[in-house]
Enzyme design. Structure first.
Site, mmCIF file in Angstrom:
data_model
loop_
_atom_site.group_PDB
_atom_site.id
_atom_site.type_symbol
_atom_site.label_atom_id
_atom_site.label_comp_id
_atom_site.label_asym_id
_atom_site.label_seq_id
_atom_site.Cartn_x
_atom_site.Cartn_y
_atom_site.Cartn_z
ATOM 1 N N ARG A 1 0.659 -1.182 -0.178
ATOM 2 C CA ARG A 1 0.041 -0.068 0.098
ATOM 3 C C ARG A 1 0.915 1.180 0.060
ATOM 4 O O ARG A 1 0.361 2.394 -0.222
ATOM 5 C CB ARG A 1 -1.081 0.048 1.180
ATOM 6 C CG ARG A 1 -1.946 -1.139 1.304
ATOM 7 C CD ARG A 1 -2.604 -1.036 2.520
ATOM 8 N NE ARG A 1 -3.700 -0.031 2.630
ATOM 9 C CZ ARG A 1 -4.912 -0.266 2.379
ATOM 10 N NH1 ARG A 1 -5.196 -1.507 2.005
ATOM 11 N NH2 ARG A 1 -5.667 0.533 2.163
ATOM 12 N N GLY B 1 -5.154 8.347 4.466
ATOM 13 C CA GLY B 1 -6.292 9.212 3.682
ATOM 14 C C GLY B 1 -5.462 10.417 3.830
ATOM 15 O O GLY B 1 -4.301 10.733 3.763
ATOM 16 N N HIS C 1 -1.709 9.206 -38.053
ATOM 17 C CA HIS C 1 -2.266 10.440 -37.949
ATOM 18 C C HIS C 1 -1.303 11.246 -37.184
ATOM 19 O O HIS C 1 -1.873 12.229 -36.341
ATOM 20 C CB HIS C 1 -3.745 10.299 -37.358
ATOM 21 C CG HIS C 1 -4.763 9.741 -38.305
ATOM 22 N ND1 HIS C 1 -5.124 10.170 -39.388
ATOM 23 C CD2 HIS C 1 -5.154 8.405 -38.386
ATOM 24 C CE1 HIS C 1 -5.726 9.503 -40.045
ATOM 25 N NE2 HIS C 1 -5.881 8.425 -39.630
#
Ligand code: F6R
Length: 607
Positions: free
Chosen positions: A27, A99, A502
């Site tokens: 994390r 958070g 393109h």
């Protein structure tokens, strides 16, 4: 983003906290720290970098105590320095946080006026300072924590630890997940249940706005309105929580290799026993009646959605809008009432995807989540959650979750195709038979090692690369480029093959490897023409195709990776393997950190 953990144990807390943090390191991993209470004394240790640096520090400076909290950080506010590492402390209180406290500047200004100066650049320190201030005003630890939480805006999972209180942890959840673990006379808290797996399999998931007052005797939980809340204790399956590399050098390698098995698991779950029909939960909305689909996700999960758009539109004639959650949530898209919204997320905690889901509430006919973590916030916020059965994914770069997401989305598209009368029984039987054979085909594809390593060696010397694909291979080209970028740090871009002329064709020269994902399907000849255009300008083509495609492409390609054959509809799942393996071996050749690439974190719980 950031992992947090807490222990009220009967043994030393530090080794348990470290072990749990190891399981949460996916994390975030830019710094880590622990705090404990020992004989009433609050103390902490923090170190910059991976968890191993904190372990080393603890060897020289042990941290005794049976009550403690820990944190592994992915920096949001303030650089990854020791001062900014959690736990943050103010007098008798230590806090860990996952958070963002959005109103921290305003809180900090208030605190400064009252003489509570800050020492760090973080938003979290404000929480510790505010709690200290309340305690100085005479509040108990619990009341001070509650009064602090009441003033916070933003997203948080928080844990508070107090000097003089070695049987108290206070946990709060809003916007970031938190699991309370029940042991025998011991209690634990973690950002997810996997963190707590060696300590307990009995878990209570906190809901939005919950505050838990935890002692060794248990947890008293109040809801967002301050009422006592009775949250269930669930026993989680431990095999899901097994987190080791299984003999592989990296989690990513293990997770790539697991794909035949986990896709087999997903198929077993969503096919009848005989494997001849699709089995969805009874409350799955009728895909024959739905007028439109909106698919929303981030990153790799978004590319799974983009692939699914081709399937739903081509096979089922069902119009699909696909969007990146961070754009969708603020664009305020109008949604027709007959729309079914599908949110795809491995972690089930991605902040943008969750916000997009909440936007759809009351605006669409139904909300379905395709998730890996079944107890996640996104799963619980949806009308129906369809698990992908990939098992715990630890490598930060998503691999097996992607192919399992694709598998579940394809089954939904096939169900829609039948329900809308766009596919006959014989074609469905063919495709289900090909799907049942897919794990074996994936096993064969995993053996294509030597040419992948050669390609990886070349790519590792490149500064930039281009991935091309047409039709179903276009989203996969995007995914291949993302994988390469995130773990090898080589710039990679993906284009739909037809778009090349393109603009991007101007990039082509002999230094630019161009990876073309192209099974020999109905669009193959067009892709070959695009390849010729690249080769005519000196570009180095790496062709990933089947034997027929490699043969048909003729000479001139720089390298080729020959894949086994599958039904073209299933090709994105099969061709995900070379895309992942090219990125993996390139990262190995470059010596980057495969499982924990710089600047990233697995679970993106902030905007
Ligand atoms: C890339 C990767 C990310 C995630 C994205 C969404 O390898 O893993 O792009 O796919 O952050 O995460 P989840 O699926 O957990 O919502």
């Amino acid at each position: 983003m950031c992992g947090i953990v807490g222990v009220l144990g009967n043994h030393e807390a530090a080794p348990m906290l470290l072990d749990a943090l190891k399981r949460l390191e996916y994390r975030g991993y830019d710094s880590a720290g622990l705090a404990t209470v020992n004989d009433g004394r609050l103390d902490r240790r923090r170190a910059v970098g991976k968890l191993v640096n904190l372990s080393d520090l603890l060897v020289h400076q042990p941290l005794p105590g049976k009550a403690g909290i820990g944190h592994t950080r992915w920096a949001t506010h303030g650089a990854p320095t020791r001062a900014n590492a959690h736990p943050h402390r103010a007098g008798p209180v230590a806090v860990v946080h996952n958070g963002i406290i959005e109103n921290f500047r305003e809180l900090r200004a208030d605190l400064a006026k009252a003489g509570f100066g800050h020492e760090t650049d973080t938003d979290t320190e404000t929480v510790a300072l505010l709690t200290r201030r309340h305690m100085q005003e005479g509040m108990s630890a619990e009341d001070a924590a509650r009064a602090t939480i009441a003033r916070l805006e933003g997203a948080y999972a928080l844990l508070f630890l107090f000097a003089g209180e070695d049987d108290l942890l206070i946990a709060a959840r809003k916007g970031s997940p938190l699991a309370v673990g029940h042991g025998k006379g011991e209690m634990f808290v973690g950002s997810d249940a996997i963190a707590l797996a060696p300590m307990t399999d009995r878990i209570t998931y906190l809901e939005e706005g919950d505050i838990a007052v935890i002692t060794r005797a248990g947890a008293t939980i109040t809801d967002a309105g301050g009422r006592l809340a009775n949250r269930p204790v669930k026993t989680i399956a431990l095999d899901h929580a097994r987190v080791d590399k299984g003999g592989h050098r990296h989690f990513m390698a293990k997770e790539i290799a697991e794909q035949p098995m986990v896709i087999g698991n997903a198929l077993r779950h969503y096919l009848t026993e005989a494997g001849d029909d699709i089995r969805l939960p009874g409350d799955m909305p009728d895909l024959g009646q739905v007028e439109r689909l909106v698919l929303v996700a981030c990153g790799t999960a978004y590319y799974a959605c983009l692939t699914a758009k081709y399937w739903f539109e081509q096979l089922a004639g069902l119009p699909v809008d696909v969007d990146i959650a961070s754009e969708f949530r603020y664009r305020e898209p109008p949604l027709a009432p007959g729309t079914l919204a599908i949110f795809v997320s491995q972690s089930g905690e991605t902040a943008d995807t969750l916000a997009a889901l909440r936007y759809c509430r009351d605006r669409v006919a139904g909300i379905v989540a395709v998730v890996n973590v079944e107890e996640s916030t996104i799963a619980r916020a949806s009308d129906l959650a369809l698990p992908i059965h990939a098992g715990a994914e630890i490598g930060v770069a998503s691999t097996k979750a992607f192919t399992c997401q694709l598998t579940v989305l394809l089954l939904l598209a096939l169900r829609a195709a039948r329900a809308r009368g766009r596919m006959d029984a014989a074609r469905l039987a063919d495709l289900l038979s090909a799907l049942r054979g897919l794990p074996a085909t994936l096993n064969t594809a995993l053996e294509i090692d030597a040419p992948v390593r050669e390609v990886a060696r070349d790519l590792s010397a490149a500064r930039s690369t281009l991935f091309l694909g047409r039709g179903l291979m276009y989203p996969l080209a995007l995914e291949g480029a993302l994988k390469l970028k995130e773990i090898s740090y080589i710039h990679a871009e993906a284009y739909a093959s037809g778009e090349l002329k393109h603009g991007p064709i101007a990039l082509i020269d002999e230094t630019l490897p161009v990876i073309v994902m192209a099974p020999c399907d109905a669009l193959f000849d067009k892709t070959v023409s695009n390849m010729q255009e690249v080769m005519a300008r000196g570009g180095r083509i790496v062709l990933v195709s089947d034997a027929e495609g490699v043969e048909a492409a003729g000479g001139g390609t720089f390298r080729a990776i020959t894949m086994p054959v599958t039904d073209p509809v299933l090709a994105p799942i099969l061709y995900a393997l070379p895309a992942q393996l090219i990125a993996y071996h390139t990262a190995i050749a470059k010596g980057t950190d495969v499982d924990q690439p710089r600047n990233l974190a697995k679970s993106v719980t902030v905007e």
